[in-house]
Scaffold this motif. Structure first.
Motif, PDB file in Angstrom:
ATOM      1  N   PRO A 190       0.824  -1.210   0.000  1.00  0.00           N
ATOM      2  CA  PRO A 190       0.000   0.000   0.000  1.00  0.00           C
ATOM      3  C   PRO A 190       0.854   1.254   0.000  1.00  0.00           C
ATOM      4  CG  PRO A 190       0.044  -1.005   2.175  1.00  0.00           C
ATOM      5  CD  PRO A 190       0.715  -1.965   1.257  1.00  0.00           C
ATOM      6  N   ASP A 191       0.307   2.300  -0.643  1.00  0.00           N
ATOM      7  CA  ASP A 191       0.970   3.601  -0.633  1.00  0.00           C
ATOM      8  C   ASP A 191       0.639   4.297   0.676  1.00  0.00           C
ATOM      9  OD1 ASP A 191       2.411   5.726  -1.439  1.00  0.00           O
ATOM     10  OD2 ASP A 191       1.094   6.299  -3.098  1.00  0.00           O
ATOM     11  N   TYR A 245      -6.108   5.884 -10.612  1.00  0.00           N
ATOM     12  CA  TYR A 245      -5.549   6.202  -9.310  1.00  0.00           C
ATOM     13  C   TYR A 245      -6.065   5.184  -8.294  1.00  0.00           C
ATOM     14  CZ  TYR A 245     -10.004   8.344  -7.853  1.00  0.00           C
ATOM     15  OH  TYR A 245     -11.312   8.562  -7.520  1.00  0.00           O
ATOM     16  N   THR A 246      -5.377   5.112  -7.169  1.00  0.00           N
ATOM     17  CA  THR A 246      -5.752   4.199  -6.086  1.00  0.00           C
ATOM     18  C   THR A 246      -6.455   4.989  -4.999  1.00  0.00           C
ATOM     19  OG1 THR A 246      -3.851   2.784  -6.570  1.00  0.00           O
ATOM     20  CG2 THR A 246      -4.897   2.534  -4.407  1.00  0.00           C
ATOM     21  N   CYS A 305      -8.354   6.081  -1.411  1.00  0.00           N
ATOM     22  CA  CYS A 305      -8.297   5.812   0.022  1.00  0.00           C
ATOM     23  C   CYS A 305      -9.723   5.489   0.483  1.00  0.00           C
ATOM     24  CB  CYS A 305      -7.779   7.019   0.786  1.00  0.00           C
ATOM     25  SG  CYS A 305      -6.074   7.452   0.389  1.00  0.00           S
ATOM     26  N   CYS A 333      -2.971   6.667   4.509  1.00  0.00           N
ATOM     27  CA  CYS A 333      -4.101   6.316   3.646  1.00  0.00           C
ATOM     28  C   CYS A 333      -4.330   4.811   3.697  1.00  0.00           C
ATOM     29  CB  CYS A 333      -3.803   6.768   2.223  1.00  0.00           C
ATOM     30  SG  CYS A 333      -4.876   6.047   0.970  1.00  0.00           S
ATOM     31  N   ASN A 346      -5.598   2.174   1.547  1.00  0.00           N
ATOM     32  CA  ASN A 346      -5.862   2.051   0.117  1.00  0.00           C
ATOM     33  C   ASN A 346      -6.933   1.021  -0.196  1.00  0.00           C
ATOM     34  OD1 ASN A 346      -4.045   3.932  -0.944  1.00  0.00           O
ATOM     35  ND2 ASN A 346      -2.338   2.496  -0.724  1.00  0.00           N
ATOM     36  N   GLN A 356      -5.564  -1.362  -6.014  1.00  0.00           N
ATOM     37  CA  GLN A 356      -4.628  -0.496  -6.725  1.00  0.00           C
ATOM     38  C   GLN A 356      -5.129  -0.194  -8.130  1.00  0.00           C
ATOM     39  OE1 GLN A 356      -0.645  -1.927  -6.618  1.00  0.00           O
ATOM     40  NE2 GLN A 356       0.257   0.041  -7.171  1.00  0.00           N
ATOM     41  N   ASN A 357      -5.057   1.090  -8.510  1.00  0.00           N
ATOM     42  CA  ASN A 357      -5.473   1.562  -9.843  1.00  0.00           C
ATOM     43  C   ASN A 357      -6.902   1.138 -10.171  1.00  0.00           C
ATOM     44  OD1 ASN A 357      -2.914   2.651 -10.215  1.00  0.00           O
ATOM     45  ND2 ASN A 357      -2.144   0.811 -11.240  1.00  0.00           N
ATOM     46  N   TYR A 361      -7.194  12.951   4.758  1.00  0.00           N
ATOM     47  CA  TYR A 361      -7.789  12.173   3.659  1.00  0.00           C
ATOM     48  C   TYR A 361      -9.317  12.126   3.711  1.00  0.00           C
ATOM     49  CZ  TYR A 361      -3.070  10.570   2.683  1.00  0.00           C
ATOM     50  OH  TYR A 361      -1.738  10.525   2.366  1.00  0.00           O
TER      51      TYR A 361
END
Length: 873
Positions: free
Chosen positions: A545-546, A772-773, A775, A796, A798, A801-802, A851
């Motif tokens: 995760p970012d 985008y991914t 939150c 965040c 997530n 993803q994407n 967020y």
């Protein structure tokens, strides 16, 4: 934000070997010939009226020897032989006997219209031991053809047609009112045909004529760059070594709206080319990552082609002669690429003995160029230029009033100096230097995103190329260059800096084996000592995760010096089993010193004219393997680079082209590419994060293009790409969309010459929004982020993803040109307006500190009017 910064640092490292290869250009395939200024009235061939028998050499007769002696016979306007030269000797006394007999020939002279003129023809004198008298020349015509404007069929009357055997002039003709020429005065053999006319570039072709056969040819010529900006890039229909090659004229490239007349920016409007991240200057082709479609200038790798922000390319349009774009399945001549290839050619100097100059100023930059002969060096000419940006002076204040996070603009300059000559009638030599320097610095003092961005990219290179046509069947091309490059990227505590000294060389021998078979063999060398040091956020691995803005991550510190050594060999056979079929098969061998591995890349392409003729239908197909060695970042950050392998792609394509008229064509091409051995970071067998080659992917789709090629008033095209790009980063992980996936890409553009120096053009683009991914938290009703006391910030949580897509990008650009011609001087003004209706195109999602709120944020330019003035002589 950290991941975005890391991607910027990666991009800075990825272009560390950007040396100035653009100054290297392969030799022109034809020597320079002055226009004749001949009238449009056709020239008739001389006719043999009185034949003279040669004295048979006694020793040759006694030995029973036969022979053929090819002569060049000069005939004056009275039909008298003034000179005889031996083109193809036979020895044994035959040459002297043939010359003595030919001097006694009596001819009916050639005529231009009703007026007799002098001529020079080839004549084969045949000796046979039992029949001394040679037969008369064949009655059937041996060479017949037409000359027309390239990319069309408009005939060119009054063009001079020069036919040479080796370097000796054999015959001169002039095309008639329909652009037609015809001769039956040639002996069987191989000839070089040169087409020249006032205002047009010289065109050269190699032809073979056989006894008793008629050879029909058609040649397309292009206008010279006479200050009107009408020079066309296509030099004739040479056989393609790729499935799909899209070639645009210099006029088309310089008049595409929204590009400020930059040729290399214009290729972003072709099928298969996606919209890159805002102001990145990347080239994204068929759903692949950036840095997988390199630009080659005369066969030499050019990894950095755009100045910062993508506002302009580092090679000015005025120095380019041709740009070919191959979206896939390209020749084995090219390597170190997974996606496509851009092949640019620097033009040869005009060599007309005059000086030419150019000065241009617009809201983006200012440039100047000068071209002409070098004083004191006979046969040498030069072309040089310099350019400097000033967009920062007005763009920054404008951006501060808009809803954008861009608050700075790059500063760049570039320079070029090239000299060339023809050492012999069949060879060409070019030497030169090229350099550029980019700086970008921005300071943001707001909130968690505060920090300084400081980037630099500079390169300088010197090089030379040599081309020689050793014989009608053999030619050789050699290019060598040396360059030094430096890159720097700093964002707060994140930094990366590289220095490299690169030596690049290419060489190719082309050998025509038969009329329908040609073999090309060559080498491709890259050697670059380098140093890379810095500190970038550690890669948490594929699928991790970012984390959010303002949250710190451990930095990976590195300081690494080594050498890139990547030699390659390739060989390719081009076969034309019949007039409708063209097949090219080859293999390329690449060695990478860092991994100590050899990659073998076989490739095959084929084209077949299903329906020949003016409205022909062509089927095309291709399949092959393509490799790209581990990049600088892969080598620097991996624990053991020798365990890595080159990334690999298996490309497959199938398509059809349909020509409706001389200008209107339609093409459709489907593609299916499988990726494996993709370098990612994941958990290895020991449970430790490490770089590996476990990544895979697939890309598939179709490209459509309806194009009206340039005529005297209009050019334009409609292109549409439908595609999908997927990746699986590690075994056991689900497949997901690649972050550069753009399912729909539509481009409509055109330009119309209104007359009296006015030209109006426009471009509309529609592209699917960026992925985008999001939150999303732990589920409905839960907060999208958690506070971390150790990080002193929110993290965040997530979602997939994407998994989300921003609204689509769309934009309208308009360009207006006006030119005045004052003798040899041309003055032009233009207005190129980007984003006419000021669309705010979202590029990414911006969040507040915890967020809980978000909104699309643009990184693209608002409405930007580029108004310029240009003078040429």
């Amino acid at each position: 934000m950290m991941r975005g910064a890391r991607q910027l640092a990666v991009a800075a490292l990825g272009c560390s070997l950007s040396v100035a290869q653009a100054l290297c250009a392969e030799a022109a395939e034809q020597p320079s010939v002055e226009g004749s200024g001949a009238s449009s009235r056709a020239v008739s061939d001389p006719e043999l009226v009185e034949f003279a028998n040669a004295e048979y050499p006694p020793e040759a007769r006694a030995a029973g020897l036969d022979a053929d002696v090819v002569l060049a016979i000069s005939i004056d306007k009275d039909g008298k032989v003034t000179n005889v030269e031996v083109l193809e000797p036979a020895g044994h006394g035959f040459d002297e006997a043939a010359v003595a007999a030919a001097k006694k020939f009596v001819w009916k002279p050639a005529h231009r219209g009703d007026r007799p003129v002098a001529a020079k023809i080839a004549y084969k004198y045949h000796f046979h031991a039992e029949a001394e008298a040679p037969p008369p020349p064949p009655a059937a015509p041996l060479l017949e053809g037409s000359v027309h404007l390239a990319d069309g069929k408009s005939p060119l009357a009054g063009a001079q047609v020069r036919i040479l055997a080796g370097t000796a002039l054999v015959l001169e003709l002039t095309t008639d009112a329909s652009g037609h020429f015809r001769t039956e005065a040639l002996a069987p053999g191989d000839y070089r045909v040169q087409i020249s006319a006032d205002g047009f570039e010289t065109y050269t072709a190699e032809e073979h004529v056989a006894a008793g056969e008629e050879t029909n040819v058609s040649y397309g010529v292009v206008p010279k760059n006479d200050g009107e900006g009408e020079t066309v890039l296509v030099k004739g229909a040479r056989p393609s070594r790729e499935v799909t090659r899209r070639t645009l004229s210099r006029h088309e490239l310089s008049r595409v709206a929204g590009t400020s007349g930059d040729a290399l920016r214009a290729i972003q409007n072709l099928p298969g080319v996606a919209r890159p991240p805002a102001l990145s200057g990347q080239l994204v082709v068929r759903g692949n990552a950036d840095q997988t479609t390199p630009v080659f200038v005369e066969g030499l790798w050019f990894p950095t082609i755009y100045h910062f922000g993508g506002l302009s390319s580092v090679v000015p349009t005025e120095m380019l002669d041709e740009i070919n774009f191959y979206p896939g399945n390209f020749s084995v001549k090219y390597g170190r690429a997974l996606a496509g290839v851009v092949d640019a050619h620097v033009r040869e100097t005009r060599g007309d003995g005059r000086y030419h100059g150019l000065a241009q100023v617009d809201l983006i930059d200012a440039r100047g160029m000068l071209e002409g002969p070098i004083p004191g060096l006979k046969g040498w000419n030069f072309i040089g230029g310099v350019r400097r940006s000033h967009v920062d002076a007005w763009l920054v204040p404008l951006l501060r009033t808009k809803d954008t996070q861009i608050t700075a603009a790059p500063v760049y300059y570039d320079y070029q100096l090239v000299a060339d000559t023809h050492p012999t009638k069949t060879s060409y030599l070019r030497v030169g230097i090229l350099g550029y320097d980019d700086h970008f610095r921005a300071v943001n003092e707001a909130g968690a995103n505060s920090g300084t961005i400081d980037t630099m990219n500079a390169s300088f290179g010197i090089g030379a190329i040599y081309h020689d046509t050793l014989s009608p069947d053999t030619s050789v091309d050699v290019t060598m260059s040396f360059g030094r490059s430096k890159q720097r990227f700093v964002f707060s505590d994140i930094r990366a800096q590289t220095e490299a000294n690169g030596t690049l060389g290419r060489g190719e021998i082309t050998q025509r084996i038969t009329r329908r078979a040609t073999l090309r063999t060559g080498f491709d060398l890259l050697f670059a000592p380098y140093n890379a040091k810095g500190a970038i956020p550690d890669d948490s691995g594929a699928g991790a995760p970012d984390i959010g803005s303002g949250v710190t991550t451990p930095l990976r510190v590195f300081d690494h010096s080594s050498n890139f050594l990547e030699p390659a060999l390739y060989s390719e056979m081009s076969l034309e089993p019949n007039a409708r079929t063209h097949v090219v098969s080859g293999v390329r061998l690449d060695f990478t010193s860092d991994t100590r591995r050899v990659d073998v890349a076989p490739r095959t392409t084929a084209r077949y004219d299903l329906v020949p003729g003016a409205k022909k239908t062509t089927l095309k197909a291709g399949s092959g393997l393509f490799y790209q060695a581990p990049g600088l970042l892969d080598i620097v950050l991996s624990d053991d680079a020798k365990k890595l392998r080159s990334r690999r792609a298996w490309q497959n394509s199938l398509g059809v082209e349909q020509r409706f008229t001389d200008h209107l064509t339609f093409s459709v091409e489907g593609f299916f590419n499988l990726l494996d051995q993709q370098i990612e970071r994941g958990v290895n067998e020991q449970g430790v994060l490490a770089y590996n080659n476990f990544g895979t992917g697939r890309i598939y789709g179709a490209e459509f293009m309806l194009r009206y090629s340039e005529d005297e008033h209009f050019f334009g095209w409609l292109s549409y790409t439908l595609s999908r790009s997927e990746r699986t980063y590690q075994p056991g992980q689900p497949s997901q969309l690649f972050y550069l996936d753009q399912p729909h890409i539509l481009t409509i553009l055109g330009s119309y010459v209104l007359g009296k120096g006015w030209e109006l053009g426009g471009r509309f683009r529609f592209v699917s929004g960026n992925l985008y991914t999001p939150c999303v938290g732990y589920g409905p009703g839960s907060p999208p982020a958690l506070y971390s006391s150790t990080q002193s910030g929110y993290l965040c949580l997530n979602g997939p993803q994407n998994s989300k897509r921003l609204p689509p990008f769309h934009e309208l650009d308009v360009r207006v040109d006006k030119r005045w011609v004052f003798g040899n001087f041309t003055l032009g003004v233009y207005a190129d307006v980007i984003n006419v209706y000021n669309r705010v195109n979202p590029d990414f999602i911006a969040y507040n500190f915890d967020y809980t709120r978000s909104r699309p944020q643009t990184g693209s330019l608002p409405i930007v009017p580029s108004i310029g003035i240009r003078g040429e002589f």
